[in-house]
Design a protein around this motif. Structure first.
Motif, PDB file in Angstrom:
ATOM      1  N   TYR A  17      51.809  85.218 -37.885  1.00 21.58           N
ATOM      2  CA  TYR A  17      52.395  84.123 -38.656  1.00 21.58           C
ATOM      3  C   TYR A  17      52.271  84.445 -40.132  1.00 21.58           C
ATOM      4  CZ  TYR A  17      53.153  79.338 -40.413  1.00 21.58           C
ATOM      5  OH  TYR A  17      53.644  78.228 -41.078  1.00 21.58           O
ATOM      6  N   ARG A  18      53.407  84.482 -40.810  1.00 21.22           N
ATOM      7  CA  ARG A  18      53.454  84.729 -42.245  1.00 21.22           C
ATOM      8  C   ARG A  18      52.669  85.986 -42.637  1.00 21.22           C
ATOM      9  NH1 ARG A  18      52.757  78.508 -44.591  1.00 21.22           N
ATOM     10  NH2 ARG A  18      54.764  77.741 -43.807  1.00 21.22           N
ATOM     11  N   ASP A  19      52.931  87.049 -41.897  1.00 23.71           N
ATOM     12  CA  ASP A  19      52.344  88.372 -42.156  1.00 23.71           C
ATOM     13  C   ASP A  19      50.845  88.454 -41.875  1.00 23.71           C
ATOM     14  OD1 ASP A  19      54.685  89.842 -43.022  1.00 23.71           O
ATOM     15  OD2 ASP A  19      54.645  88.586 -44.810  1.00 23.71           O
ATOM     16  N   ARG A  20      50.246  87.401 -41.349  1.00 18.36           N
ATOM     17  CA  ARG A  20      48.852  87.451 -40.913  1.00 18.36           C
ATOM     18  C   ARG A  20      48.833  87.567 -39.395  1.00 18.36           C
ATOM     19  NH1 ARG A  20      47.091  88.324 -45.793  1.00 18.36           N
ATOM     20  NH2 ARG A  20      45.998  86.668 -46.914  1.00 18.36           N
ATOM     21  N   TYR A  21      47.945  88.396 -38.875  1.00 24.71           N
ATOM     22  CA  TYR A  21      47.865  88.543 -37.424  1.00 24.71           C
ATOM     23  C   TYR A  21      46.441  88.306 -36.929  1.00 24.71           C
ATOM     24  CZ  TYR A  21      46.649  93.303 -38.975  1.00 24.71           C
ATOM     25  OH  TYR A  21      46.094  94.377 -39.623  1.00 24.71           O
ATOM     26  N   VAL A  22      46.378  87.827 -35.695  1.00 23.27           N
ATOM     27  CA  VAL A  22      45.119  87.583 -35.003  1.00 23.27           C
ATOM     28  C   VAL A  22      45.168  88.366 -33.699  1.00 23.27           C
ATOM     29  CG1 VAL A  22      43.646  85.837 -33.936  1.00 23.27           C
ATOM     30  CG2 VAL A  22      44.911  85.288 -36.035  1.00 23.27           C
ATOM     31  N   ILE A  23      44.185  89.232 -33.490  1.00 18.88           N
ATOM     32  CA  ILE A  23      44.199  90.137 -32.339  1.00 18.88           C
ATOM     33  C   ILE A  23      42.943  89.926 -31.503  1.00 18.88           C
ATOM     34  CG2 ILE A  23      44.374  92.538 -31.587  1.00 18.88           C
ATOM     35  CD1 ILE A  23      45.365  93.219 -34.426  1.00 18.88           C
ATOM     36  N   PRO A  24      43.093  89.494 -30.250  1.00 17.06           N
ATOM     37  CA  PRO A  24      41.914  89.338 -29.395  1.00 17.06           C
ATOM     38  C   PRO A  24      41.547  90.649 -28.711  1.00 17.06           C
ATOM     39  CG  PRO A  24      43.850  88.556 -28.232  1.00 17.06           C
ATOM     40  CD  PRO A  24      44.316  89.014 -29.599  1.00 17.06           C
ATOM     41  N   ARG A  25      40.255  90.924 -28.623  1.00 14.98           N
ATOM     42  CA  ARG A  25      39.754  92.056 -27.852  1.00 14.98           C
ATOM     43  C   ARG A  25      39.205  91.551 -26.516  1.00 14.98           C
ATOM     44  NH1 ARG A  25      42.577  95.565 -30.740  1.00 14.98           N
ATOM     45  NH2 ARG A  25      41.477  96.543 -32.479  1.00 14.98           N
ATOM     46  N   ARG A  26      39.023  92.481 -25.593  1.00 16.12           N
ATOM     47  CA  ARG A  26      38.582  92.093 -24.265  1.00 16.12           C
ATOM     48  C   ARG A  26      37.215  91.418 -24.263  1.00 16.12           C
ATOM     49  NH1 ARG A  26      40.064  97.416 -20.587  1.00 16.12           N
ATOM     50  NH2 ARG A  26      42.315  97.473 -21.040  1.00 16.12           N
ATOM     51  N   ASP A  27      36.344  91.808 -25.188  1.00 15.90           N
ATOM     52  CA  ASP A  27      34.990  91.260 -25.208  1.00 15.90           C
ATOM     53  C   ASP A  27      34.893  89.938 -25.963  1.00 15.90           C
ATOM     54  OD1 ASP A  27      35.215  92.033 -27.843  1.00 15.90           O
ATOM     55  OD2 ASP A  27      33.602  93.516 -27.790  1.00 15.90           O
ATOM     56  N   GLY A  28      36.033  89.415 -26.417  1.00 14.83           N
ATOM     57  CA  GLY A  28      36.048  88.145 -27.136  1.00 14.83           C
ATOM     58  C   GLY A  28      36.130  88.272 -28.638  1.00 14.83           C
ATOM     59  N   ARG A  29      35.844  89.432 -29.162  1.00 12.69           N
ATOM     60  CA  ARG A  29      35.988  89.615 -30.609  1.00 12.69           C
ATOM     61  C   ARG A  29      37.444  89.378 -31.015  1.00 12.69           C
ATOM     62  NH1 ARG A  29      31.689  93.307 -29.641  1.00 12.69           N
ATOM     63  NH2 ARG A  29      30.039  93.128 -31.209  1.00 12.69           N
ATOM     64  N   VAL A  30      37.621  88.879 -32.234  1.00 11.33           N
ATOM     65  CA  VAL A  30      38.954  88.562 -32.741  1.00 11.33           C
ATOM     66  C   VAL A  30      39.100  89.158 -34.128  1.00 11.33           C
ATOM     67  CG1 VAL A  30      40.528  86.714 -33.413  1.00 11.33           C
ATOM     68  CG2 VAL A  30      39.090  86.433 -31.390  1.00 11.33           C
ATOM     69  N   LEU A  31      40.113  90.023 -34.306  1.00 15.09           N
ATOM     70  CA  LEU A  31      40.410  90.617 -35.609  1.00 15.09           C
ATOM     71  C   LEU A  31      41.453  89.780 -36.313  1.00 15.09           C
ATOM     72  CD1 LEU A  31      39.547  93.097 -33.661  1.00 15.09           C
ATOM     73  CD2 LEU A  31      40.652  94.516 -35.391  1.00 15.09           C
ATOM     74  N   VAL A  32      41.316  89.647 -37.620  1.00 14.75           N
ATOM     75  CA  VAL A  32      42.283  88.922 -38.433  1.00 14.75           C
ATOM     76  C   VAL A  32      42.625  89.779 -39.645  1.00 14.75           C
ATOM     77  CG1 VAL A  32      42.767  86.834 -39.753  1.00 14.75           C
ATOM     78  CG2 VAL A  32      41.351  86.705 -37.687  1.00 14.75           C
ATOM     79  N   GLY A  33      43.916  89.991 -39.864  1.00 10.54           N
ATOM     80  CA  GLY A  33      44.345  90.799 -40.993  1.00 10.54           C
ATOM     81  C   GLY A  33      45.752  90.408 -41.426  1.00 10.54           C
ATOM     82  N   SER A  34      46.263  91.017 -42.397  1.00  7.82           N
ATOM     83  CA  SER A  34      45.643  92.001 -43.239  1.00  7.82           C
ATOM     84  C   SER A  34      46.279  91.862 -44.602  1.00  7.82           C
ATOM     85  CB  SER A  34      45.876  93.389 -42.653  1.00  7.82           C
ATOM     86  OG  SER A  34      45.535  94.420 -43.524  1.00  7.82           O
ATOM     87  N   THR A  35      45.612  92.367 -45.611  1.00 11.01           N
ATOM     88  CA  THR A  35      46.166  92.327 -46.961  1.00 11.01           C
ATOM     89  C   THR A  35      47.014  93.559 -47.236  1.00 11.01           C
ATOM     90  OG1 THR A  35      44.245  93.446 -47.908  1.00 11.01           O
ATOM     91  CG2 THR A  35      44.172  91.030 -47.782  1.00 11.01           C
ATOM     92  N   LEU A  36      47.837  93.471 -48.252  1.00 11.65           N
ATOM     93  CA  LEU A  36      48.620  94.601 -48.754  1.00 11.65           C
ATOM     94  C   LEU A  36      48.344  94.712 -50.246  1.00 11.65           C
ATOM     95  CD1 LEU A  36      52.079  94.002 -47.018  1.00 11.65           C
ATOM     96  CD2 LEU A  36      50.463  95.830 -46.506  1.00 11.65           C
ATOM     97  N   GLU A  37      47.575  95.732 -50.641  1.00 13.69           N
ATOM     98  CA  GLU A  37      47.111  95.833 -52.026  1.00 13.69           C
ATOM     99  C   GLU A  37      47.313  97.249 -52.555  1.00 13.69           C
ATOM    100  OE1 GLU A  37      43.130  93.669 -52.469  1.00 13.69           O
ATOM    101  OE2 GLU A  37      43.253  94.077 -50.305  1.00 13.69           O
ATOM    102  N   HIS A  38      47.937  97.329 -53.706  1.00 13.61           N
ATOM    103  CA  HIS A  38      48.173  98.623 -54.344  1.00 13.61           C
ATOM    104  C   HIS A  38      47.062  98.854 -55.373  1.00 13.61           C
ATOM    105  CE1 HIS A  38      52.148  99.199 -52.468  1.00 13.61           C
ATOM    106  NE2 HIS A  38      52.199  97.875 -52.528  1.00 13.61           N
ATOM    107  N   THR A  39      45.969  99.426 -54.892  1.00 13.01           N
ATOM    108  CA  THR A  39      44.777  99.620 -55.722  1.00 13.01           C
ATOM    109  C   THR A  39      44.393 101.093 -55.827  1.00 13.01           C
ATOM    110  OG1 THR A  39      43.414  99.222 -53.761  1.00 13.01           O
ATOM    111  CG2 THR A  39      43.858  97.335 -55.194  1.00 13.01           C
TER     112      THR A  39
END
Length: 361
Positions: A239-261
């Motif tokens: 949603y709006r370039d943000r993603y939520v990814i579930p893993r099998r063990d219940g962990r949940v990843l949330v990302g991501s930024t886009l930064e030109h640094t």
């Protein structure tokens, strides 16, 4: 002396080395740090572009080829290494529907399955979703992999099949009379008949000694990880370039930024807080879940997102496989196969023209 020297030990370099070894080449892989610890480690592992209809056909061709082979590839790596990459076809649920017509037209052209889900059915698919969209798009076949495990499995599966040199930085690429000779590293000279640069965001800098190095620049992305319970989040949700990814063990990843640094990989409190807000908006249950860690990586950004795969113009024996931007994991199998086809003189599995270094982007 090896037949082929692979520079870069991310998932692109590892799978390229694997293809070359399987093709009968003697391979040395050199990595300035530890294999699989840069963008291959930092990403989410979605086996699809985020909004797949937005990408050029050249990217889609790599994606489609890779998606077909991913289940068998992960099974083979698991068997060879004992490490399960956790290929999980849990589907991609996209809550932005402003581009519904484009998405449906793209899916029809590609023969891809996409479902238009009406509001109440969205809640049935994701009971813990905080938003109440009137519609959503669901790509049921999209999978994700646990990308650190994928890289570890690829690395271990290569044990005994190539020479691996980690913690060794390439300083110069050695050329004489237009022909590749090898490289000079922090540990000395390594001779090779052919060299392929798979150095991700560092590729352009490494090739700066040549005329017109590929336009690859680092783009920082930050992510956070929650400790939730299995089944609380069911789909990879976007949603709006943000993603939520579930893993099998219940962990949940949330990302991501886009930064030109540039090559600054440090994390920031501002990005962490913004990602946390997005996570809670999408899945309020995450407000009660411990945030386990926060990290960043440098994506290899290239114009239009089309990677460079092919021979380096004017230098016999020098090749590139880099610039995959946000789609390194999903396009890695196809990119590796195509690169190996070109180095080994085989009939290419995919038309190489759009990825050539001199091709317009």
């Amino acid at each position: 002396m090896s037949d082929i020297l692979v520079i870069g030990g991310g998932i692109i370099g590892l799978l390229t080395a694997r293809e070359l070894v399987q093709g009968g080449a003697a391979v040395t892989l050199i990595e300035m740090g530890r294999t699989g610890r840069e963008s291959s480690w930092a990403g989410g592992g979605i086996v699809s572009p985020l909004y797949p209809w937005r990408y050029p056909d050249a990217v889609t061709a790599l994606v489609r080829w890779s998606q077909q082979v991913y289940p068998d590839l992960c099974a083979a790596l698991h068997e060879a290494s004992g490490i399960d990459p956790e290929f999980t076809p849990n589907g991609l649920l996209i809550l932005d529907t402003e581009e519904r017509a484009q998405a449906l037209a793209w899916a029809a052209r590609q023969g891809d399955e996409v479902q238009v889900i009406e509001g109440p059915a969205v809640r049935a698919l994701e009971p813990e979703l905080g938003l109440r969209p009137s519609q959503a798009l669901r790509f049921p076949a999209v999978a994700n992999v646990r990308n650190p495990r994928l890289a570890k499995a690829a690395r271990r599966a290569l044990d005994g099949y190539l020479r691996l040199r980690e913690q060794e930085e390439v300083l110069d690429i050695l050329v004489a009379h237009g022909h590749i000779q090898g490289v000079r590293t922090t540990q000395g000279v390594i001779h090779a008949d052919q060299v392929i640069v798979c150095a991700g965001a560092w590729t352009g800098r490494l090739l700066s000694q040549f005329c017109r190095p590929p336009a690859i620049a680092p783009v920082r992305g930050q992510m956070i990880l929650f400790q939730a319970r299995p089944g609380q989040v069911r789909h990879t949700t976007l949603y709006r370039d943000r993603y939520v990814i579930p893993r099998r063990d219940g962990r949940v990843l949330v990302g991501s930024t886009l930064e030109h640094t540039g090559f600054v990989k440090a994390t920031t409190a501002e990005a962490r807080d913004a990602l946390h807000r997005s996570a809670i908006e999408l899945f309020p249950l995450l407000e009660q879940a411990p945030m386990e860690t926060h990290w960043s990586g440098l994506r290899p950004g290239a114009p239009s997102g089309i990677p460079y795969i092919g021979a380096y113009p004017g230098t016999t024996g020098l090749y590139v496989n880099a610039g995959h931007y946000r789609n390194g994991v999903v396009t890695a199998p196809a990119s590796a196969r195509l690169a190996a086809d070109l180095l080994l003189g085989r009939v290419p599995s995919i038309d190489p023209a759009p990825y050539a270094l001199e091709a317009p982007r």
